[in-house]
Write a protein that holds these residues in place. Structure first.
Motif, PDB file in Angstrom:
ATOM      1  N   LEU A 141       0.809  -1.216   0.000  1.00 49.47           N
ATOM      2  CA  LEU A 141       0.000   0.000   0.000  1.00 49.47           C
ATOM      3  C   LEU A 141       0.842   1.266   0.000  1.00 49.47           C
ATOM      4  N   LEU A 142       2.102   1.159  -0.352  1.00 54.29           N
ATOM      5  CA  LEU A 142       2.970   2.328  -0.326  1.00 54.29           C
ATOM      6  C   LEU A 142       3.788   2.363  -1.602  1.00 54.29           C
ATOM      7  N   ALA A 143       3.583   3.427  -2.375  1.00 57.84           N
ATOM      8  CA  ALA A 143       4.367   3.625  -3.598  1.00 57.84           C
ATOM      9  C   ALA A 143       5.482   4.634  -3.360  1.00 57.84           C
ATOM     10  N   GLY A 144       5.143   5.773  -2.728  1.00 59.56           N
ATOM     11  CA  GLY A 144       6.150   6.743  -2.323  1.00 59.56           C
ATOM     12  C   GLY A 144       6.707   7.602  -3.425  1.00 59.56           C
ATOM     13  N   LYS A 145       6.298   7.406  -4.662  1.00 62.94           N
ATOM     14  CA  LYS A 145       6.875   8.157  -5.766  1.00 62.94           C
ATOM     15  C   LYS A 145       6.264   9.544  -5.881  1.00 62.94           C
ATOM     16  N   THR A 146       4.943   9.640  -5.804  1.00 60.72           N
ATOM     17  CA  THR A 146       4.238  10.902  -6.003  1.00 60.72           C
ATOM     18  C   THR A 146       3.516  11.277  -4.723  1.00 60.72           C
ATOM     19  N   LEU A 147       3.834  12.447  -4.178  1.00 64.03           N
ATOM     20  CA  LEU A 147       3.227  12.926  -2.942  1.00 64.03           C
ATOM     21  C   LEU A 147       2.349  14.134  -3.233  1.00 64.03           C
ATOM     22  N   GLY A 148       1.180  14.144  -2.628  1.00 65.37           N
ATOM     23  CA  GLY A 148       0.318  15.313  -2.639  1.00 65.37           C
ATOM     24  C   GLY A 148       0.385  16.008  -1.291  1.00 65.37           C
ATOM     25  N   VAL A 149       0.569  17.307  -1.290  1.00 66.89           N
ATOM     26  CA  VAL A 149       0.748  18.072  -0.057  1.00 66.89           C
ATOM     27  C   VAL A 149      -0.367  19.100   0.056  1.00 66.89           C
ATOM     28  N   ASP A 150      -0.960  19.177   1.234  1.00 65.92           N
ATOM     29  CA  ASP A 150      -1.978  20.186   1.499  1.00 65.92           C
ATOM     30  C   ASP A 150      -2.046  20.409   3.000  1.00 65.92           C
ATOM     31  N   ALA A 151      -2.700  21.495   3.403  1.00 68.61           N
ATOM     32  CA  ALA A 151      -2.754  21.871   4.816  1.00 68.61           C
ATOM     33  C   ALA A 151      -4.177  22.236   5.192  1.00 68.61           C
ATOM     34  N   THR A 152      -4.454  22.178   6.492  1.00 69.54           N
ATOM     35  CA  THR A 152      -5.740  22.591   7.035  1.00 69.54           C
ATOM     36  C   THR A 152      -5.512  23.221   8.397  1.00 69.54           C
TER      37      THR A 152
END
Length: 453
Positions: A141-152
């Motif tokens: 369940l972990l690819a680690g290549k592409t990360l999406g970043v966001d904040a709240t």
């Protein structure tokens, strides 16, 4: 059947044998969760790492594994406060069984949770995060290549009424009294006079984090929440694997820090977590919204983090000037623009808006982490990271059982039984035809009725 009546008064038993105690009802989700934690030796590794922070003698403290399980229950049951978590564990036999307590043993109260959280340093929480992250990698369940970043935003456990001046410690009322005395020359005004003065004065009424802070939670910052209210808050930022929806990094910052100043720290934390989890995965792509777009952030992500960026550019008036900037920074800017406008860039932006926002929905809206009841940046970080650990556990449980939370597992069971009921209602007449003891005339009659139906 006779009418049963509730006994109003009864004398308690002096001694009850364990054979007479009712067994706890089975909970398929929590039983499988306990089995998963035992498979990865979650308790054993945490107890070994936490041993230096406890004394050799004295009363036994709460085990780290039990502490984290109670925080996981807060996420799975949507309970934000520690009092609520402690009450829920004491009220449920199945949750007591999850924690490892027998029916004649009391479960920990909220003060024990607080003491254990303060005793366990941030390193233990990071270790727990890495253990579950490794479990997600072991289950594919972990690819680690592409990360999406966001904040709240996280609502702090402090009120704007508690803010004081940083220079002299005056609260809002004392600050108004000094202004009133300077402008009118009068002292000791009434509350009504102060309200009229505050409403009618023409000077700036804005409060800034540069001059004001909370007396109860100095780490919180004044800011605008998502719903438009001004409140003391913290900023939570997630780095999510866009392929599997696993949180690779969950960081909490001061509420006044901008997105462009924190994205590099979050990506670096994600890279460290991947390495400590024992994987060979490398972050190659970073996807974020236009709030993260800045020349410095793009330059740092591409040249320091060695990642390809997909950050859309906000609308700006006029043309950009590159004569006063280095060629490397201009190259980072143009590469990001080219990546964002491509087909893959548009696809990744759709994934980011879907999957990164979903993690905040699970953590904050249905996981009890939107409103923090703790004070201090480190305590809020521990609580939020524990919720992120529970979210990653839910991803593994979704693969093993089909449900990421116990309530959804009950929904799946209800759907399965309802579909079976529909199936049986349609095929029951035909199944009855196959009974060997049915008379041929009855078979013929039931077959005709089944065909007619």
């Amino acid at each position: 059947m006779a009418l049963g009546k509730r006994r109003r008064e009864q004398q308690g038993e002096f001694w009850i044998s364990t054979e007479k105690l009712c067994n706890a009802p089975r909970n398929a989700f929590y039983d499988r969760l306990n089995q998963l934690l035992n498979e990865i030796r979650f308790d054993e590794k945490l107890e070994k790492a936490a041993k230096p922070y406890y004394e050799e003698t004295g009363r036994k403290g709460l085990a780290p594994g039990i502490y984290f399980r109670m925080i996981f229950i807060g996420y799975f049951e949507d309970i934000s406060s520690q009092r609520g978590i402690a009450w829920r564990c004491a009220d449920s036999r199945s949750l007591s069984k999850l924690l490892g307590y027998s029916p004649d043993e009391p479960t920990p109260d909220h003060s024990t949770l607080s003491l254990t959280r303060d005793r366990l340093p941030m390193e233990i929480h990071n270790l727990a995060f890495e253990l579950i992250l490794k479990a997600t990698a072991d289950h594919g369940l972990l690819a680690g290549k592409t990360l999406g970043v966001d904040a709240t935003d996280l609502e702090a456990n402090a009120s704007l009424k508690s803010i004081v001046r940083k220079d002299n410690g005056d609260d809002w009322q004392a600050y108004l009294r000094k202004l009133y005395a300077e402008e009118t020359g009068k002292t000791n005004p009434t509350d009504e006079e102060l309200r009229r003065f505050d409403k009618g004065r023409k000077s700036k009424k804005k409060v800034s984090n540069e001059h004001w802070e909370s007396a109860t939670d100095p780490d919180s910052r004044i800011g605008k929440m998502k719903d438009g209210r001004f409140h003391l808050k913290y900023k939570a930022e997630n780095a999510v694997d866009l392929k599997t929806n696993v949180i690779v990094s969950a960081e909490v910052y001061h509420g006044d820090r901008g997105d462009t100043s924190t994205i590099e720290d979050t990506v670096n934390a994600a890279k460290v977590n991947l390495k400590k989890a024992g994987t060979d995965l490398e972050v190659e792509e970073v996807v974020a919204d236009k709030g993260y777009h800045s020349e410095q952030a793009l330059d740092d992500l591409q040249n320091k983090c060695n990642a390809r960026t997909y950050i859309p550019e906000p609308e700006r008036k006029g043309h950009r000037t590159w004569t006063d900037k280095t060629p490397e920074r201009e190259g980072s800017y143009r590469r990001n623009r080219r990546n964002t406008k491509g087909n893959r860039g548009r696809k990744l932006q759709r994934l980011r808006s879907e999957r990164v926002e979903r993690t905040f929905a699970h953590l904050c809206d249905t996981g009890g982490a939107r409103r923090t009841w703790l004070r201090g940046l480190e305590k809020v970080q521990k609580r939020y990271m524990s919720a992120a650990i529970a979210h990653n556990l839910g991803q593994v449980m979704r693969k093993l059982t089909g449900a990421g939370k116990p309530r959804y597992l009950a929904v799946l069971a209800e759907r399965a039984f309802s579909r079976f009921g529909v199936f049986w209602a349609g095929w029951a007449p035909t199944v009855r035809l196959l009974k060997p003891w049915t008379h041929p005339i009855c078979i013929h009659t039931e077959f005709k009725n089944a065909i007619a139906a």
